[in-house]
Write a protein that holds these residues in place. Structure first.
Motif, PDB file in Angstrom:
ATOM      1  N   MET A   1       0.821  -1.202   0.000  1.00 39.30           N
ATOM      2  CA  MET A   1       0.000   0.000   0.000  1.00 39.30           C
ATOM      3  C   MET A   1       0.857   1.255   0.000  1.00 39.30           C
ATOM      4  O   MET A   1       0.662   2.142   0.800  1.00 39.30           O
ATOM      5  CB  MET A   1      -0.907   0.011   1.231  1.00 39.30           C
ATOM      6  CG  MET A   1      -2.075  -0.939   1.106  1.00 39.30           C
ATOM      7  SD  MET A   1      -3.627  -0.135   1.494  1.00 39.30           S
ATOM      8  CE  MET A   1      -3.446   0.189   3.249  1.00 39.30           C
ATOM      9  N   LYS A   2       1.833   1.287  -0.884  1.00 42.72           N
ATOM     10  CA  LYS A   2       2.630   2.510  -1.052  1.00 42.72           C
ATOM     11  C   LYS A   2       2.416   2.978  -2.487  1.00 42.72           C
ATOM     12  O   LYS A   2       2.384   2.154  -3.405  1.00 42.72           O
ATOM     13  CB  LYS A   2       4.123   2.231  -0.841  1.00 42.72           C
ATOM     14  CG  LYS A   2       4.462   1.654   0.510  1.00 42.72           C
ATOM     15  CD  LYS A   2       4.410   2.693   1.597  1.00 42.72           C
ATOM     16  CE  LYS A   2       4.779   2.060   2.928  1.00 42.72           C
ATOM     17  NZ  LYS A   2       4.149   2.739   4.074  1.00 42.72           N
ATOM     18  N   PRO A   3       2.317   4.300  -2.668  1.00 45.62           N
ATOM     19  CA  PRO A   3       2.105   4.802  -4.028  1.00 45.62           C
ATOM     20  C   PRO A   3       3.317   4.554  -4.911  1.00 45.62           C
ATOM     21  O   PRO A   3       4.413   4.284  -4.418  1.00 45.62           O
ATOM     22  CB  PRO A   3       1.911   6.310  -3.832  1.00 45.62           C
ATOM     23  CG  PRO A   3       1.988   6.575  -2.387  1.00 45.62           C
ATOM     24  CD  PRO A   3       2.418   5.346  -1.671  1.00 45.62           C
ATOM     25  N   ASP A   5       6.230   5.909  -7.469  1.00 46.58           N
ATOM     26  CA  ASP A   5       7.117   7.072  -7.409  1.00 46.58           C
ATOM     27  C   ASP A   5       6.507   8.208  -8.233  1.00 46.58           C
ATOM     28  O   ASP A   5       6.192   8.021  -9.398  1.00 46.58           O
ATOM     29  CB  ASP A   5       8.462   6.640  -8.032  1.00 46.58           C
ATOM     30  CG  ASP A   5       9.577   7.569  -7.612  1.00 46.58           C
ATOM     31  OD1 ASP A   5       9.362   8.381  -6.698  1.00 46.58           O
ATOM     32  OD2 ASP A   5      10.656   7.477  -8.213  1.00 46.58           O
ATOM     33  N   LEU A  43      -3.474   2.562  -2.871  1.00 48.79           N
ATOM     34  CA  LEU A  43      -3.952   1.318  -3.481  1.00 48.79           C
ATOM     35  C   LEU A  43      -3.473   1.183  -4.923  1.00 48.79           C
ATOM     36  O   LEU A  43      -3.782   0.212  -5.594  1.00 48.79           O
ATOM     37  CB  LEU A  43      -5.486   1.256  -3.431  1.00 48.79           C
ATOM     38  CG  LEU A  43      -6.097   1.191  -2.034  1.00 48.79           C
ATOM     39  CD1 LEU A  43      -7.600   1.444  -2.071  1.00 48.79           C
ATOM     40  CD2 LEU A  43      -5.815  -0.159  -1.388  1.00 48.79           C
ATOM     41  N   ARG A  44      -2.747   2.165  -5.376  1.00 51.61           N
ATOM     42  CA  ARG A  44      -2.213   2.215  -6.749  1.00 51.61           C
ATOM     43  C   ARG A  44      -3.326   2.166  -7.792  1.00 51.61           C
ATOM     44  O   ARG A  44      -3.113   1.741  -8.925  1.00 51.61           O
ATOM     45  CB  ARG A  44      -1.176   1.102  -6.985  1.00 51.61           C
ATOM     46  CG  ARG A  44       0.045   1.289  -6.096  1.00 51.61           C
ATOM     47  CD  ARG A  44       1.242   0.457  -6.530  1.00 51.61           C
ATOM     48  NE  ARG A  44       2.406   0.827  -5.694  1.00 51.61           N
ATOM     49  CZ  ARG A  44       3.654   0.531  -5.994  1.00 51.61           C
ATOM     50  NH1 ARG A  44       3.950  -0.125  -7.098  1.00 51.61           N
ATOM     51  NH2 ARG A  44       4.638   0.903  -5.202  1.00 51.61           N
ATOM     52  N   ASP A 120     -17.682  10.845  -5.912  1.00 56.07           N
ATOM     53  CA  ASP A 120     -18.228   9.627  -5.312  1.00 56.07           C
ATOM     54  C   ASP A 120     -19.745   9.822  -5.192  1.00 56.07           C
ATOM     55  O   ASP A 120     -20.190  10.807  -4.615  1.00 56.07           O
ATOM     56  CB  ASP A 120     -17.594   9.435  -3.929  1.00 56.07           C
ATOM     57  CG  ASP A 120     -18.021   8.126  -3.270  1.00 56.07           C
ATOM     58  OD1 ASP A 120     -19.202   7.752  -3.395  1.00 56.07           O
ATOM     59  OD2 ASP A 120     -17.169   7.495  -2.635  1.00 56.07           O
TER      60      ASP A 120
ATOM     61  N   GLU B 115       7.401  -2.908  -3.323  1.00 53.73           N
ATOM     62  CA  GLU B 115       6.077  -3.054  -3.964  1.00 53.73           C
ATOM     63  C   GLU B 115       6.166  -2.815  -5.470  1.00 53.73           C
ATOM     64  O   GLU B 115       5.449  -3.450  -6.246  1.00 53.73           O
ATOM     65  CB  GLU B 115       5.060  -2.102  -3.320  1.00 53.73           C
ATOM     66  CG  GLU B 115       4.667  -2.539  -1.921  1.00 53.73           C
ATOM     67  CD  GLU B 115       3.531  -1.726  -1.321  1.00 53.73           C
ATOM     68  OE1 GLU B 115       2.781  -1.065  -2.074  1.00 53.73           O
ATOM     69  OE2 GLU B 115       3.401  -1.745  -0.080  1.00 53.73           O
ATOM     70  N   ASP B 271       0.335  -4.477   5.909  1.00 54.81           N
ATOM     71  CA  ASP B 271      -0.525  -3.305   5.793  1.00 54.81           C
ATOM     72  C   ASP B 271      -1.983  -3.727   5.914  1.00 54.81           C
ATOM     73  O   ASP B 271      -2.310  -4.908   5.957  1.00 54.81           O
ATOM     74  CB  ASP B 271      -0.205  -2.469   4.542  1.00 54.81           C
ATOM     75  CG  ASP B 271      -0.529  -3.159   3.239  1.00 54.81           C
ATOM     76  OD1 ASP B 271      -1.483  -3.947   3.202  1.00 54.81           O
ATOM     77  OD2 ASP B 271       0.189  -2.880   2.250  1.00 54.81           O
TER      78      ASP B 271
END
Ligand SMILES: Cc1cc2nc3c(=O)[nH]c(=O)nc-3n(C[C@H](O)[C@H](O)[C@H](O)COP(=O)(O)OP(=O)(O)OC[C@H]3O[C@@H](n4cnc5c(N)ncnc54)[C@H](O)[C@@H]3O)c2cc1C
Lengths: 270, 780
Positions: A1-3, A5, A43-44, A120, B115, B271
């Protein structure tokens, strides 16, 4: 759960911001409070090359009162609206709406413009600005245009914003002193997005009536204002309104949306 | 004032509440790299191949790398006859068996880069039909999750005989199908670990968020083929466990091996999305129950089949069958009735392996049984509490061996119910219902009574034949040269306040001030072996060991004091940290100084063990303590939109002697909050393809503080006859009853409209559907 770059800039003029958006070919995203974009980055679901932070652009940050309307910068946070001058009728209604969004930590960062742009279906500003008859000022490299909140949203998470356009202002017509506002949303728990919502404005002095259903699968549904409110609140009318959406035939959805309309109408007419 | 029974503030809260604790995520080692796991996107498939770009090939590892290096699959067999063994390679070998199963791991300087690499690892699958619903998976002909098995049943158990003819004339016969939903455990802190090789100690050191460091160490030793002395497992501050941290995890095995292989420290932090997907692993049961009663509502017999969706693998150490097998033995609850038969099935499906969540099986059977009691009450036209009262084991029968051989130690179950009825003011709720609410909502009241086996020991666990059987619980106690006390225990405190409660026990015996007593826990390098913290056992077992160790220290102190005070041993008393004989006295600190720094003054026959002792403890009966409680709730149901508001919630509980009532209440508050989640909000549904549908907290709803009412607690205190001070295990109790109570209260509210809800969570959609059905078919 990391964006992924990405680069980040925080321009201080509107022109610089839309120029950056225009260069990106879709790989550039505006960011305001990051309360919706942040999770999507993590969540990319969004994988931008560049984020353009719009919260240092003066045109987006102020609120001003004009004779006929209240003009809110798109970058104004829910919290600032919540803390607004509630002695004025329109601002009091806006404050009431804002105070029901998520919880304070989210409201401290989330913005009205970000909320509308994210679109939304369950978002509070979407259904409420439509019911209030608000207009949006959009600015892009090709110039500016004004659209109504109702037509701005095209579908669930879909708007008419061009990739190089920003929402700059939200213009809410002033409510007359005797106007009646009703808003109800069904949330399974406090701070959660709504399962059903409805907003009703009855402004006799201006001859303005509107009943809007939110939290569907698509854009807010404006009910036919030629029919009496009591009729709009009936289950049959709501079922009919939902029939073109993905909720068609969903007994639960019809029932709770009908209840939401009933309750919003009751609040606006009691 | 500070000993057993005192409501003292928790010692550990100063650091925890100020954000000054040290959790796994706070640990940074020089040269540490980060791991990301590639997880299966499909529920059931053969892995055909991996496509890994050449430029990242050296940063990606699969089972093809681990297996040749000697890593072994996780294996948790049970000795129960008929148990089918599963093997879980910590990275999937040739087959994936649930969506979210780790299939590869990537290593990089940062998690984001790991990731990035993970997103480039593509596996090609040959998809197989998934087993999503446990009943379908248990049916003949279902595709096998483990292909060498004959079906998908880990284990079938049977308790009791059929008794149809004995109850043929029963005037009341109630049948119900009841479902409880799959849940995630969602501790505040997720799982996490840091693994490194300590070159000086020549040890693999694993910092991991666990409830059972010693068991993780044993499991690692089995999977990695390392001797135990080459492994040290340390649980630092841990932010809640509830069972999710009570197992050896595949990620732990992978990270431990990889840190040895790469020669650098590694970190993995679970996570929230990994948790919601790969750890959707608790509480999914299905019951088909028929109960028989006489015209008064007295239970004559209960006949049940129960299925537990145990997921794809058997977890280490508890195995895949513990939950279902427990259902068979605890379904009768706190009631006394003559006939019982139960079959249970631990069903293997293509979902994450089931993990015993706080109140394991207990919350489910309470939900099922307490609905049955309410249904019987409705059938005989009595108040549900009256039918409960009729069937509860009465105090004069205590201690009581129930129909499945559970040995209820002590207590007055009916009294907890009577107090709950009075405390919730049933009469006024009934009046209120007659008047109706001004806002049109429907008010209802519900009750549930349960008893909870906790702290079960060897006598219970040897029968399961799983990789872990608790024996004597050991604690080491050491008085320091300046009169302080160090306690070392192999349990792990992750929110239970043991640094305080154990100090209170030691203080009770030795009188050393609380601030001079320190608990060292959760570190295999520093503490005696323990199976860890689970099953409401730590206060009973390790607390008992603290008392035992301290008593033996007290004895040694008295012997030295007698010599120094020139008194007879039997005249020396210890109280308030002071040893006295007549007018003469000496402090513990002075004796300690003598032992360590002036040994020339000691008696010739002094115990050479000194002021340090390791004591082992087991209660007189280790069949477990039985806490019990009645919970009661008043709810208002909005029948137009299906929302439920909890107007009042009362707990009348008895967990034996309370070491610290504030900690007891904290455990109950937290448990009830979790139970409210089970009752109304939490659910991890799967689609037909075996995909988890709730992968973020937007879809997996948890109760927040606005959903948890002010909970009222009334205590009863019946000591256990078998334990130190009469304490009983209580850590799980709060979570057991809420789903039953709230369901019963909601049904009481819906009764006027002829509607009944039977499944968890009781969502607005379920309430409105029940009301629609009731309208469609009016009650007879
Ligand atoms: C826990 C939680 C609960 C929530 N609950 C609710 C709720 O109950 N009701 C509700 O309505 N909302 C809720 N939200 C959403 C919240 O209101 C967000 O703040 C809002 O939807 C987005 O605003 P933002 O400023 O954070 O926008 P961002 O997240 O920064 O951006 C969202 C999108 O808008 C675009 N954007 C931002 N500003 C502009 C602009 N000026 N012009 C053009 N495009 C722009 C971005 O490019 C992005 O696509 C919740 C959010 C969270 C995290």
């Amino acid at each position: 759960m990391k964006p992924v770059d990405f680069d980040y800039v925080k321009p201080t003029t509107l022109a610089a911001a839309v120029d950056l958006l225009a260069q990106g070919n879709g790989s550039v995203k505006a960011v305001a409070g990051a309360q919706s974009l942040g999770p999507m980055l993590n969540l990319r679901l969004v994988q931008p090359e560049l984020l353009v932070d719009v919260t240092a652009i003066p045109e987006l940050l102020g609120t001003r009162e004009e004779a006929e309307r209240i003009v809110i910068g798109a970058g104004v946070t829910h919290a600032r609206l919540e803390d607004g001058d509630t002695s004025e009728r329109t601002q009091a209604v806006l404050a009431q709406i804002a105070s029901g969004i998520a919880y304070r930590a989210v409201r401290n960062r989330g913005t009205i413009g970000g909320s509308l742009a994210h679109a939304d279906p369950a978002a509070d500003w979407l259904v409420c600005t439509t019911a209030l008859g608000a207009e949006l000022l959009l600015v892009g490299t090709a110039g500016q245009r004004t659209v109504s909140a109702a037509e701005f949203v095209v579908g669930g998470f879909e708007t008419m914003l061009a990739p190089d356009e920003l929402i700059v202002e939200v213009r809410v017509p002033r409510l007359s002193a005797g106007s009646r506002w009703g808003y109800y949303k069904l949330c399974r728990k406090r701070g959660e997005f709504a399962d059903a919502s409805a907003a009703v404005l009855v402004d006799d002095a201006r001859g303005f009536y509107r009943c809007v259903i939110g939290a569907t699968s698509g854009r807010p549904i404006v009910l036919d204002d030629s029919r009496p409110l009591s009729e709009l609140a009936g289950a049959a009318a709501v079922a009919e309104a939902l029939s073109p959406t993905a909720l068609a035939g969903d007994a639960f959805a019809i029932q709770v949306h009908a209840a939401a309309v009933r309750r919003a109408v009751r609040a606006a007419t009691a | 004032m500070f000993g057993v029974g005192a409501r003292v503030r928790r010692k550990e809260d100063d650091r925890l509440l100020r954000g000054r604790g040290r959790f796994v995520a706070d640990i940074a080692l020089v040269g540490m790299r980060e791991l990301a796991f590639v997880r299966s996107p499909v529920a059931h498939a053969r892995i055909l191949s991996f496509d890994i770009p050449e430029q990242v090939r050296r940063q990606v590892f699969t089972w093809q790398d681990l297996e040749p290096a000697g890593v072994r699959p996780i294996r948790a067999a049970s000795g129960l006859p008929g148990f089918k063994v599963s093997e879980q390679p910590p990275l999937a070998a040739d087959k994936v068996r649930f969506a979210g199963e780790p299939i590869a791991v990537t290593v990089a300087a940062t998690r984001a880069e790991a990731e990035d690499i993970a997103s480039q690892v593509i596996a090609e699958f040959d998809e197989l039909p998934p087993n999503v619903d446990m009943l379908a998976a248990a049916a003949p002909g279902a595709p096998c999750v483990h292909e060498h098995w004959s079906d998908n049943i880990f284990l079938e158990t049977r308790v009791g005989q059929s008794f149809e003819k004995d109850v043929a004339a029963a005037p009341v016969r109630i049948s119900r199908s009841i479902r409880t939903q799959r849940q995630c455990i969602v501790p505040l802190e997720g799982k996490g670990l840091v693994a490194h090789w300590d070159r000086q100690a020549e040890q693999l050191v694993l910092y991991t968020a666990t409830q059972m460091p010693h068991i993780v160490r044993s499991g690692l030793s089995e999977c990695l083929g390392l001797p135990l002395e080459a492994i040290r497992v340390i649980a630092p501050d841990v932010g809640g466990g509830f069972g999710w941290k009570g197992l050896l995890q595949p990620e732990e095995v992978v990270a431990a091996w990889l840190c040895l292989h790469l020669g650098c420290p590694l970190r993995w932090m679970e996570d929230r999305r990994e948790h919601l997907v790969a750890a959707a692993n608790a509480r999914e049961h299905h019951y088909e129950i028929t109960a028989y009663a006489d015209a008064d509502g007295r239970l004559l017999g209960v006949d049940a089949d129960a299925w537990v969706d145990a997921g794809a693998y058997s977890i280490y150490p508890f195995s895949a069958c513990l939950e279902a097998a427990q259902v068979g033995s605890i379904l009768p609850g706190p009631y006394d009735f003559p006939h019982y038969r139960c079959r249970t099935f631990s069903v293997c499906t293509n979902k994450p392996p089931i993990v015993p969540f706080r109140g394991v099986a207990r919350a489910n059977v309470c939900f099922a049984m307490e609905q049955i009691i309410d249904a019987i009450a409705a059938a005989v036209g009595r108040e549900a509490w009256e039918v409960r009262l009729l069937n509860l084991v009465p105090p004069e029968k205590m201690p009581f061996d129930n129909i499945t051989g559970k040995h209820f130690d002590s207590g007055d179950y009916p009294e907890s119910l009577r107090r709950a009825v009075a405390g919730i003011d049933l009469a006024s709720v009934r009046r209120r219902q007659l008047q109706g609410e001004p806002d049109g909502r429907l008010v209802g009241v519900g009750f549930a009574t349960y008893c909870e086996q906790g702290a079960h020991g060897t006598a219970v666990y040897h029968g399961w034949g799983i990789p872990m059987v608790p024996g004597y619980e050991q604690v080491q106690a050491r008085i320091t040269a300046d009169g302080g006390l160090e306690l070392r225990a192999g349990i792990q405190s992750h929110g239970q306040g043991m640094e305080t409660s154990f100090a209170q026990v030691a203080h009770e015996v030795l009188g050393i001030p609380l601030e001079r007593i320190r608990l060292v826990h959760g570190d295999t390098g520093l503490t005696p072996y323990s199976t860890g913290t689970w099953g409401s056992r730590s206060m009973v077992m390790a607390g008992g060991a603290v008392a035992t160790a301290c008593r033996r220290l007290a004895d040694r102190l008295r012997r030295i004091a007698a010599h120094l005070l020139q008194a007879r041993l039997e005249d020396v008393t210890l109280s308030g940290g002071m040893l006295q004989s007549g007018q003469a006295d000496i402090t513990i600190a002075e004796i300690a100084r003598t032992w360590y720094l002036a040994p020339q003054l000691l008696p010739a026959d002094v115990d050479p063990g000194g002021l340090e002792i390791t004591a082992g403890y087991k209660p007189k009966s280790d069949h477990g303590t039985f806490s019990y409680a009645t919970h009661a709730a008043v709810v208002a149901v909005d029948a137009e939109v299906g929302l439920v508001e909890i107007l009042d919630y009362l707990v009348v509980e008895d967990a034996g002697t309370m070491v610290n009532p504030a900690i007891v209440e904290g455990q109950i508050f937290g448990g009830v909050a979790q139970g409210i989640g089970t009752a109304l909000y939490e659910c991890s549904p799967y689609d037909d393809a075996g995909q988890p549908m709730a992968s973020t907290l937007m879809d997996y709803l948890l109760p927040g503080f606005t959903e948890v009412p002010a909970i009222r607690i009334e205590h009863m205190e019946t000591p256990s006859p078998y334990t130190e001070f009469g304490v009983k295990g209580l850590g799980e109790g709060g979570v057991i009853a809420p789903s039953a109570v709230l369901c019963n209260a909601i049904n009481d509210a819906l009764k006027a409209r002829g509607a009944v809800v039977t499944d968890q969570p009781v969502t607005p959609a379920r309430i409105l559907a029940a009301l629609r059905n009731a309208r469609a078919e009016p009650p007879p």
